[in-house]
Design a protein around this motif. Structure first.
Motif, PDB file in Angstrom:
ATOM      1  N   GLN B   2       0.841  -1.187   0.000  1.00  0.00           N
ATOM      2  CA  GLN B   2       0.000   0.000   0.000  1.00  0.00           C
ATOM      3  C   GLN B   2       0.874   1.234   0.000  1.00  0.00           C
ATOM      4  O   GLN B   2       1.874   1.303   0.691  1.00  0.00           O
ATOM      5  CB  GLN B   2      -0.897  -0.013   1.239  1.00  0.00           C
ATOM      6  CG  GLN B   2      -1.854  -1.186   1.238  1.00  0.00           C
ATOM      7  CD  GLN B   2      -2.292  -1.565   2.621  1.00  0.00           C
ATOM      8  OE1 GLN B   2      -2.001  -0.878   3.578  1.00  0.00           O
ATOM      9  NE2 GLN B   2      -2.995  -2.664   2.745  1.00  0.00           N
ATOM     10  N   VAL B   4       0.951   5.725  -0.323  1.00  0.00           N
ATOM     11  CA  VAL B   4       0.252   6.999  -0.272  1.00  0.00           C
ATOM     12  C   VAL B   4       1.187   8.057  -0.828  1.00  0.00           C
ATOM     13  O   VAL B   4       2.375   8.068  -0.503  1.00  0.00           O
ATOM     14  CB  VAL B   4      -0.205   7.327   1.162  1.00  0.00           C
ATOM     15  CG1 VAL B   4       0.948   7.299   2.145  1.00  0.00           C
ATOM     16  CG2 VAL B   4      -0.931   8.646   1.211  1.00  0.00           C
ATOM     17  N   CYS B  23      -3.845  14.077  -1.997  1.00  0.00           N
ATOM     18  CA  CYS B  23      -3.416  12.796  -1.454  1.00  0.00           C
ATOM     19  C   CYS B  23      -3.973  11.695  -2.338  1.00  0.00           C
ATOM     20  O   CYS B  23      -5.183  11.643  -2.582  1.00  0.00           O
ATOM     21  CB  CYS B  23      -3.915  12.615  -0.030  1.00  0.00           C
ATOM     22  SG  CYS B  23      -3.628  10.953   0.650  1.00  0.00           S
ATOM     23  N   TYR B  25      -3.766   7.358  -2.965  1.00  0.00           N
ATOM     24  CA  TYR B  25      -3.371   6.132  -2.272  1.00  0.00           C
ATOM     25  C   TYR B  25      -3.587   4.924  -3.181  1.00  0.00           C
ATOM     26  O   TYR B  25      -4.369   4.972  -4.131  1.00  0.00           O
ATOM     27  CB  TYR B  25      -4.182   5.960  -0.979  1.00  0.00           C
ATOM     28  CG  TYR B  25      -5.661   5.754  -1.215  1.00  0.00           C
ATOM     29  CD1 TYR B  25      -6.518   6.843  -1.312  1.00  0.00           C
ATOM     30  CD2 TYR B  25      -6.191   4.478  -1.358  1.00  0.00           C
ATOM     31  CE1 TYR B  25      -7.861   6.664  -1.569  1.00  0.00           C
ATOM     32  CE2 TYR B  25      -7.536   4.288  -1.614  1.00  0.00           C
ATOM     33  CZ  TYR B  25      -8.372   5.386  -1.723  1.00  0.00           C
ATOM     34  OH  TYR B  25      -9.699   5.200  -1.990  1.00  0.00           O
ATOM     35  N   TYR B  27      -4.677   1.047  -2.514  1.00  0.00           N
ATOM     36  CA  TYR B  27      -5.179   0.235  -1.411  1.00  0.00           C
ATOM     37  C   TYR B  27      -6.195  -0.734  -1.954  1.00  0.00           C
ATOM     38  O   TYR B  27      -7.042  -0.353  -2.739  1.00  0.00           O
ATOM     39  CB  TYR B  27      -5.838   1.134  -0.365  1.00  0.00           C
ATOM     40  CG  TYR B  27      -6.073   0.499   0.981  1.00  0.00           C
ATOM     41  CD1 TYR B  27      -5.336   0.901   2.093  1.00  0.00           C
ATOM     42  CD2 TYR B  27      -7.052  -0.464   1.169  1.00  0.00           C
ATOM     43  CE1 TYR B  27      -5.553   0.340   3.341  1.00  0.00           C
ATOM     44  CE2 TYR B  27      -7.270  -1.034   2.409  1.00  0.00           C
ATOM     45  CZ  TYR B  27      -6.516  -0.624   3.488  1.00  0.00           C
ATOM     46  OH  TYR B  27      -6.730  -1.176   4.725  1.00  0.00           O
ATOM     47  N   LEU B  33      -9.055   6.421   6.045  1.00  0.00           N
ATOM     48  CA  LEU B  33      -8.024   7.441   5.822  1.00  0.00           C
ATOM     49  C   LEU B  33      -8.130   8.580   6.815  1.00  0.00           C
ATOM     50  O   LEU B  33      -9.219   8.923   7.281  1.00  0.00           O
ATOM     51  CB  LEU B  33      -8.130   7.995   4.398  1.00  0.00           C
ATOM     52  CG  LEU B  33      -7.721   6.990   3.328  1.00  0.00           C
ATOM     53  CD1 LEU B  33      -8.785   6.856   2.283  1.00  0.00           C
ATOM     54  CD2 LEU B  33      -6.402   7.392   2.714  1.00  0.00           C
TER      55      LEU B  33
END
Lengths: 118, 108
Positions: B2, B4, B23, B25, B27, B33
């Motif tokens: 994972q 970010v 942001c 990510y 996942y 979050l």
């Protein structure tokens, strides 16, 4: 006022020294974490612990070890300090959401220890 | 693994201007979050979490699963918003991974 306390705000050590960073929390949290914070790299997880005597490696465990003999205390150990371990070290703690059947609680952070290795 | 990503190291805006801290990510599954903030000489602290759908200090963040983003927004920035902001998705087991951080500077 509940808090996470790190024993030293500033620490200067020499290359090769064994260094202990101490963290204590008074909130009966199960989880405790050690991060290092470096400009441009954010926070990186070194080690964490879900319970007494339990420890798990984070993303950058090399050169570090930890100790959790009591629930409230989580120690980070640099067996032989090197200059690339100069950094801000942050300790954090939280409840174990699964055990308490709650949504994940926030991390509470200590004020940090700025370690300089010369 | 994972990941970010916060693509901006520094974001500088004038007081009263809108601000958006990005942001993204990666996942699998349903992420949880958070946004954390560190003001000068203060501890890192939770700003908001997406599950609460709350607005804290005028900031909001919407989870966009299609774009895998969780951008932090505020319509009118204030000087006291100047700080370091970290996006943090929760990993299985209760550990947070943090982005690289974005420094927000709000000029008068």
């Amino acid at each position: 006022d509940v808090k996470v306390t790190q024993s030293s705000r500033y620490l200067v050590k020499r290359t090769g020294e064994k260094v202990f960073l101490e963290c204590v929390q008074d909130m009966d949290h199960e989880n405790m974490f050690w991060y290092r914070q470096d400009p441009g790299l954010g926070l990186r997880l070194i080690y964490f612990s879900y319970d007494v005597k339990m420890k798990e490696k984070g993303d950058i465990p090399e050169g570090y070890s930890v100790s959790r003999e009591k629930k409230e205390r989580f120690s980070l150990i640099l067996e032989s300090a090197s200059t690339n371990q100069t950094s801000m070290y942050l300790c954090a703690s939280s409840f174990n959401a699964g055990r308490r059947k709650k949504t994940n609680e926030k991390l509470l952070f200590g004020s940090g220890t700025q370690l300089s290795v010369l | 693994a994972q990941r970010v990503t916060q693509p901006e190291k520094l974001l500088s805006v004038f007081k009263g201007a809108p601000v958006e801290l990005k942001c993204n990510y990666s996942y699998s599954g349903s992420p949880e979050l958070f946004w954390y903030v560190q003001y000068s000489r203060q501890r890192l602290q939770l700003l908001l979490r997406h599950i609460s759908r709350e607005s804290i200090k005028g900031f909001t963040a919407d989870l966009n699963k299609g774009e895998t983003s969780f951008h932090l927004k505020k319509p009118f920035a204030q000087e006291e918003d100047s700080a370091m902001y970290y996006c943090a998705p929760l990993q299985q087991g209760g550990k947070l991974i943090f982005g690289q951080g974005t420094e927000l500077s709000v000029k008068p």
